[in-house]
Design a protein around this motif. Sequence first.
Motif, PDB file in Angstrom:
ATOM      1  N   LEU A 213       0.826  -1.212   0.000  1.00 16.85           N
ATOM      2  CA  LEU A 213       0.000   0.000   0.000  1.00 16.85           C
ATOM      3  C   LEU A 213       0.858   1.258   0.000  1.00 16.85           C
ATOM      4  O   LEU A 213       0.574   2.222  -0.727  1.00 16.85           O
ATOM      5  CB  LEU A 213      -0.942   0.016   1.201  1.00 16.85           C
ATOM      6  CG  LEU A 213      -2.229  -0.775   1.072  1.00 16.85           C
ATOM      7  CD1 LEU A 213      -2.971  -0.811   2.408  1.00 16.85           C
ATOM      8  CD2 LEU A 213      -3.121  -0.197   0.000  1.00 16.85           C
TER       9      LEU A 213
ATOM     10  N   THR B 181      -8.178   2.458   1.988  1.00 17.55           N
ATOM     11  CA  THR B 181      -7.408   1.802   3.048  1.00 17.55           C
ATOM     12  C   THR B 181      -8.266   1.573   4.286  1.00 17.55           C
ATOM     13  O   THR B 181      -8.222   0.491   4.891  1.00 17.55           O
ATOM     14  CB  THR B 181      -6.178   2.653   3.410  1.00 17.55           C
ATOM     15  OG1 THR B 181      -5.379   2.828   2.243  1.00 17.55           O
ATOM     16  CG2 THR B 181      -5.358   2.006   4.502  1.00 17.55           C
TER      17      THR B 181
ATOM     18  N   TYR C  18      -1.456   1.994   8.928  1.00 17.48           N
ATOM     19  CA  TYR C  18      -1.413   2.016   7.472  1.00 17.48           C
ATOM     20  C   TYR C  18      -1.494   3.449   6.943  1.00 17.48           C
ATOM     21  O   TYR C  18      -0.775   3.826   6.027  1.00 17.48           O
ATOM     22  CB  TYR C  18      -2.560   1.183   6.887  1.00 17.48           C
ATOM     23  CG  TYR C  18      -2.425  -0.292   7.170  1.00 17.48           C
ATOM     24  CD1 TYR C  18      -1.728  -1.115   6.299  1.00 17.48           C
ATOM     25  CD2 TYR C  18      -2.991  -0.856   8.301  1.00 17.48           C
ATOM     26  CE1 TYR C  18      -1.594  -2.468   6.548  1.00 17.48           C
ATOM     27  CE2 TYR C  18      -2.863  -2.204   8.561  1.00 17.48           C
ATOM     28  CZ  TYR C  18      -2.160  -3.013   7.686  1.00 17.48           C
ATOM     29  OH  TYR C  18      -2.018  -4.346   7.936  1.00 17.48           O
TER      30      TYR C  18
END
Length: 128
Positions: free
Chosen positions: A66, A90, A104
């Motif tokens: 990612l 996400t 993240y």
Amino acid sequence: FFFIMHNGHTESISTLMLHMEWSTLGLLFGMMLMVGELSHTGVFEWCAVRLLVASKGSFNRLMILLCSLVALSSAFLDNVTTMLLIAPVTIDMCNILGVDPRPYLIGEVLLSNVGGTATLIGKCHYLG
């Protein structure tokens, strides 16, 4: 409207227009059009699902993939726009997986800034 004062005199609109960076404004307008159309196609969601499959269940691998997607996207798009497009994807992906999206997102923000410095397009304020 904001008008620039110079030695107590207000500059005219025509004088202000002479000092504008039209190439930078054209680039920004073109990027906004491109990102607007890309967001309607679902290409970012498609990329996220492909990365999820490529991670093979490893959260660390998913984080790396990612962040790599964000860094690569930020090199060719404005980094703020990239985050506005990828952050909701996400968050949805992390909610489906049952993990906290904050690590993240923090990684994506950091790599978005790093990826944006790779090209002049990524950091448009360098063009002016």
